[in-house]
Design an enzyme around this catalytic site. Structure first.
Site, PDB file in Angstrom:
ATOM      1  N   GLU A 252      -2.366  -1.000 -10.832  1.00 15.69           N
ATOM      2  CA  GLU A 252      -3.324  -0.631  -9.778  1.00 15.69           C
ATOM      3  C   GLU A 252      -2.549   0.262  -8.821  1.00 15.69           C
ATOM      4  O   GLU A 252      -1.731  -0.223  -8.038  1.00 15.69           O
ATOM      5  CB  GLU A 252      -3.821  -1.890  -9.032  1.00 15.69           C
ATOM      6  N   CYS A 286      -5.573   2.134  -0.632  1.00 17.90           N
ATOM      7  CA  CYS A 286      -5.606   2.985  -1.829  1.00 17.90           C
ATOM      8  C   CYS A 286      -6.944   3.700  -1.939  1.00 17.90           C
ATOM      9  O   CYS A 286      -7.018   4.811  -2.430  1.00 17.90           O
ATOM     10  CB  CYS A 286      -5.328   2.144  -3.068  1.00 17.90           C
TER      11      CYS A 286
HETATM   12  P1  NAD Z   1       5.508   0.592  -3.722  1.00 15.07           P
HETATM   13  O1  NAD Z   1       5.211   1.152  -5.062  1.00 15.07           O
HETATM   14  O2  NAD Z   1       6.530   1.240  -2.906  1.00 15.07           O
HETATM   15  O3  NAD Z   1       5.971  -0.949  -3.859  1.00 15.07           O
HETATM   16  C1  NAD Z   1       5.159  -1.908  -4.488  1.00 15.07           C
HETATM   17  C2  NAD Z   1       6.047  -3.034  -4.990  1.00 15.07           C
HETATM   18  O4  NAD Z   1       6.883  -2.557  -6.028  1.00 15.07           O
HETATM   19  C3  NAD Z   1       6.969  -3.639  -3.945  1.00 15.07           C
HETATM   20  O5  NAD Z   1       6.935  -5.048  -4.093  1.00 15.07           O
HETATM   21  C4  NAD Z   1       8.329  -3.078  -4.324  1.00 15.07           C
HETATM   22  O6  NAD Z   1       9.413  -3.900  -3.954  1.00 15.07           O
HETATM   23  C5  NAD Z   1       8.219  -3.004  -5.829  1.00 15.07           C
HETATM   24  N1  NAD Z   1       9.125  -2.055  -6.483  1.00 15.07           N
HETATM   25  C6  NAD Z   1       9.657  -0.910  -5.976  1.00 15.07           C
HETATM   26  N2  NAD Z   1      10.427  -0.294  -6.921  1.00 15.07           N
HETATM   27  C7  NAD Z   1      10.359  -1.061  -8.029  1.00 15.07           C
HETATM   28  C8  NAD Z   1      10.921  -0.951  -9.344  1.00 15.07           C
HETATM   29  N3  NAD Z   1      11.698   0.083  -9.692  1.00 15.07           N
HETATM   30  N4  NAD Z   1      10.648  -1.915 -10.246  1.00 15.07           N
HETATM   31  C9  NAD Z   1       9.839  -2.952  -9.915  1.00 15.07           C
HETATM   32  N5  NAD Z   1       9.293  -3.116  -8.693  1.00 15.07           N
HETATM   33  C10 NAD Z   1       9.541  -2.174  -7.765  1.00 15.07           C
HETATM   34  O7  NAD Z   1       4.103   0.515  -2.976  1.00 15.07           O
HETATM   35  P2  NAD Z   1       3.792   0.043  -1.484  1.00 15.07           P
HETATM   36  O8  NAD Z   1       4.318   1.044  -0.543  1.00 15.07           O
HETATM   37  O9  NAD Z   1       4.147  -1.379  -1.295  1.00 15.07           O
HETATM   38  O10 NAD Z   1       2.189   0.109  -1.499  1.00 15.07           O
HETATM   39  C11 NAD Z   1       1.471   1.262  -1.220  1.00 15.07           C
HETATM   40  C12 NAD Z   1       0.963   1.903  -2.491  1.00 15.07           C
HETATM   41  O11 NAD Z   1       0.198   0.966  -3.238  1.00 15.07           O
HETATM   42  C13 NAD Z   1       0.014   3.054  -2.218  1.00 15.07           C
HETATM   43  O12 NAD Z   1       0.285   4.101  -3.115  1.00 15.07           O
HETATM   44  C14 NAD Z   1      -1.362   2.456  -2.501  1.00 15.07           C
HETATM   45  O13 NAD Z   1      -2.342   3.390  -2.858  1.00 15.07           O
HETATM   46  C15 NAD Z   1      -1.051   1.513  -3.621  1.00 15.07           C
HETATM   47  N6  NAD Z   1      -2.057   0.464  -3.711  1.00 15.07           N
HETATM   48  C16 NAD Z   1      -2.934   0.476  -4.763  1.00 15.07           C
HETATM   49  C17 NAD Z   1      -3.935  -0.489  -4.843  1.00 15.07           C
HETATM   50  C18 NAD Z   1      -4.932  -0.521  -5.964  1.00 15.07           C
HETATM   51  O14 NAD Z   1      -5.612  -1.542  -6.116  1.00 15.07           O
HETATM   52  N7  NAD Z   1      -5.086   0.521  -6.744  1.00 15.07           N
HETATM   53  C19 NAD Z   1      -4.020  -1.446  -3.851  1.00 15.07           C
HETATM   54  C20 NAD Z   1      -3.095  -1.422  -2.802  1.00 15.07           C
HETATM   55  C21 NAD Z   1      -2.114  -0.462  -2.745  1.00 15.07           C
END
Ligand code: NAD
Length: 528
Positions: A252, A286
């Site tokens: 997502e 998002c």
């Molecule tokens: P992010 O991708 O920076 O981090 C998300 C999670 O991934 C965190 O827990 C982080 O620690 C982890 N992570 C980071 N690098 C990783 C790796 N290499 N391997 C495994 N895990 C890793 O996102 P964010 O800043 O927390 O959230 C914002 C983003 O999420 C925005 O782009 C938003 O659009 C998206 N989002 C999407 C939805 C949806 O339902 N489509 C919902 C909410 C947020």
């Protein structure tokens, strides 16, 4: 029109989040900078051990009667309702959410939990299928748990989105490794404590705190399924790793949602609705509306209505200020991204409308992003193409529906689109042409939060679905079990091959597969 650079109000050298020490994450209030708590982190080296323990715990949990699993998670539902005021407060303290919006998120999570408790028995029930070619055999399709599900969460909706994955995973008999965002560790811990207090065994559910390196190590440790919600760049890395290890993954990811205002739209209502769809959670969504396409003939009037709505409804303040309708951004790093996009748009000659009211002394805060409406932005600007994730929207006129559809689809993202019109036939007609996961009429948020509606995107917004019956499909694998009603006196197809069997198969090609009655009748004649 007021033109001034947003960067003027930003003090230099503001702090970045989060505070990660060697073995703990300190969480702080983005509005005040005050440390509000801390959690212990897990070393990436411990990831295999954790996965192992969860795999062992899953063997028992997977065999626990579904009624028992439902009853444990029903206790979680009661606890969530009982403790929700504390969770609402924490959402304000840790992420700067204003109280009304924090409560709305918690309500969404609880309703989703309630729905899944109701839906689970039917969604997880085995189903019989009748195979007419093999009438002497019985076929049952079981929904088997994957095993250990790794849930990696973002910070923006840490309650609702996390439950979307954890609850169906547990109900389906999986164990869960939950890695919350390093930007919302206290909220993650709050929910994990409730899950354990409700009675989910500690070898079936574990919270693991840390940053991306820990997330990566948890994937290397080989979970049986990954449910990731977060940004596109991280989603891509996860998909690559999952591809190497052949682990199924639900993604997502980000969005660049559009709203389309047709000529017959009620412009006042559309302006108010689109503004909410863009600014709720300070635009850190998002599915936040970031692009508005409006029919040329009503564009000026629509912008006037929008500005009027901004003046009336947008009051930027701290999360505990009951007057506030919009809070600070949770992360200063995110605020930097929004500012850079706005500044670039200004360089391209964009017109900026800042009609909001600021409450109190927030003007100088590094996490403050002024809610802005932009017009006259060229299509190549980042603010039209990249995810912004802040309270900023770009309004762009279009001359006809074809142009609107082409521009909406001309995006690497594909989460949702809303169409603003008085006639639902317009929506029915245009929806199939939109490459998105959900199309709304005269609304942009509520259906996306509904427990019964499958949630997820297309293109770079990810794949797989949460919510509705799809949640359970994502958290299970269909296993077919084929048994015997009665035994045939001989096997019609297997060894020993003989003339009779060869002849039988030749006739069955006509009888079973023949497209017309005439073809089928050939099965009974002389074959050449
Ligand atoms: P992010 O991708 O920076 O981090 C998300 C999670 O991934 C965190 O827990 C982080 O620690 C982890 N992570 C980071 N690098 C990783 C790796 N290499 N391997 C495994 N895990 C890793 O996102 P964010 O800043 O927390 O959230 C914002 C983003 O999420 C925005 O782009 C938003 O659009 C998206 N989002 C999407 C939805 C949806 O339902 N489509 C919902 C909410 C947020």
């Amino acid at each position: 029109m007021i033109k001034q650079s947003v960067s003027e109000v930003v003090p230099p050298n503001h702090e970045k989040t989060p505070h990660i020490e060697q073995d703990c994450i300190q969480s702080y209030n983005p509005a005040t900078g005050e440390i509000i708590g801390q959690v212990s982190t897990t070393s990436p080296a411990d990831a295999p051990l954790i996965m192992n323990e969860l795999a062992q715990g899953q063997t028992n949990w997977g065999n626990v009667d579904i009624k028992e699993r439902i009853s444990i998670l029903h206790r979680l539902y009661e606890l969530m309702v009982e403790r929700h005021p504390a969770l609402v407060k924490l959402l304000g303290q840790e992420l700067g959410k204003i109280e009304h919006e924090a409560r709305f998120e918690v309500l969404q999570a609880i309703l989703n939990l309630k729905y899944m408790l109701w839906k689970a028995p039917r969604a997880l029930k085995s189903k019989r299928v009748f195979v007419w070619q093999l009438p002497y055999r019985m076929h049952k399709i079981l929904r088997q748990p994957h095993g250990v599900v790794l849930v990696i969460s973002p910070w923006n909706f840490p309650v609702a989105l996390t439950f979307d994955a954890i609850i169906p995973a547990l109900l389906a008999g999986n164990s869960v490794a939950y890695k919350p965002s390093e930007h919302a560790p206290l909220i993650g811990q709050f929910m994990a404590d409730l899950i354990v207090e409700a009675g989910v065994p500690e070898d079936v559910f574990k919270i693991i705190h840390g940053d991306g390196a820990l997330g990566a190590a948890l994937i290397d440790a080989g979970p049986d399924k990954i449910s990731f919600t977060g940004s596109v760049p991280v989603g891509r890395k996860i998909a690559q790793k999952a591809g190497d290890l052949l682990i199924p993954v639900t993604l997502e990811l980000g969005g660049k949602d559009a709203a389309l205002v047709l000529v017959d739209a009620d412009l006042k209502r559309s302006a108010r609705g689109i503004l909410w769809g863009s600014m709720v959670n300070s635009g850190q969504m998002c599915l936040g509306v970031e692009r508005v396409y409006v029919m040329d003939s009503v564009a000026d009037q629509f912008v006037q209505e929008l500005r009027q709505a901004v003046r009336k409804y947008l009051r930027v303040g701290e999360s505990d200020d009951p007057q506030a309708t919009l809070g600070l951004l949770a992360l200063s790093s995110q605020a930097d991204i929004v500012r850079a996009q706005v500044n670039q748009a200004e360089e391209f000659g964009a017109t900026l409308y800042r009609d909001y009211q600021a409450l109190g002394k927030l003007k100088q805060h590094p996490n403050l992003i002024e809610p802005l409406i932009l017009t006259d932005v060229p299509p190549e600007a980042d603010i039209v193409r990249a995810e912004t994730f802040g309270p900023v929207m770009v309004v762009m006129p279009v001359t006809n529906e074809d142009e609107a559809i082409q521009k909406i689809n001309d995006s690497e993202f594909g989460l949702t689109t809303s169409i603003w019109t008085k006639d639902s036939k317009n929506v029915q007609r245009l929806a199939p042409r939109l490459k998105v996961g959900l199309v709304h009429m005269n609304e942009h948020i509520l259906s996306s939060a509904a427990p019964q509606v499958p949630w997820g995107g297309r293109k770079q917004s990810g794949y797989g679905r949460h919510r509705g019956a799809d949640s359970f499909l994502a958290m299970t694998i269909p296993q077919a079990v084929s048994t015997e009603w009665f035994k045939l006196p001989f096997h019609p197809f297997a060894y020993p091959y003989n003339r009779f069997k060869r002849d039988l198969v030749r006739r069955l090609v006509y009888l079973w597969a023949g497209p017309t009655l005439k073809d089928k009748l050939k099965a009974f004649g002389r074959l050449k």
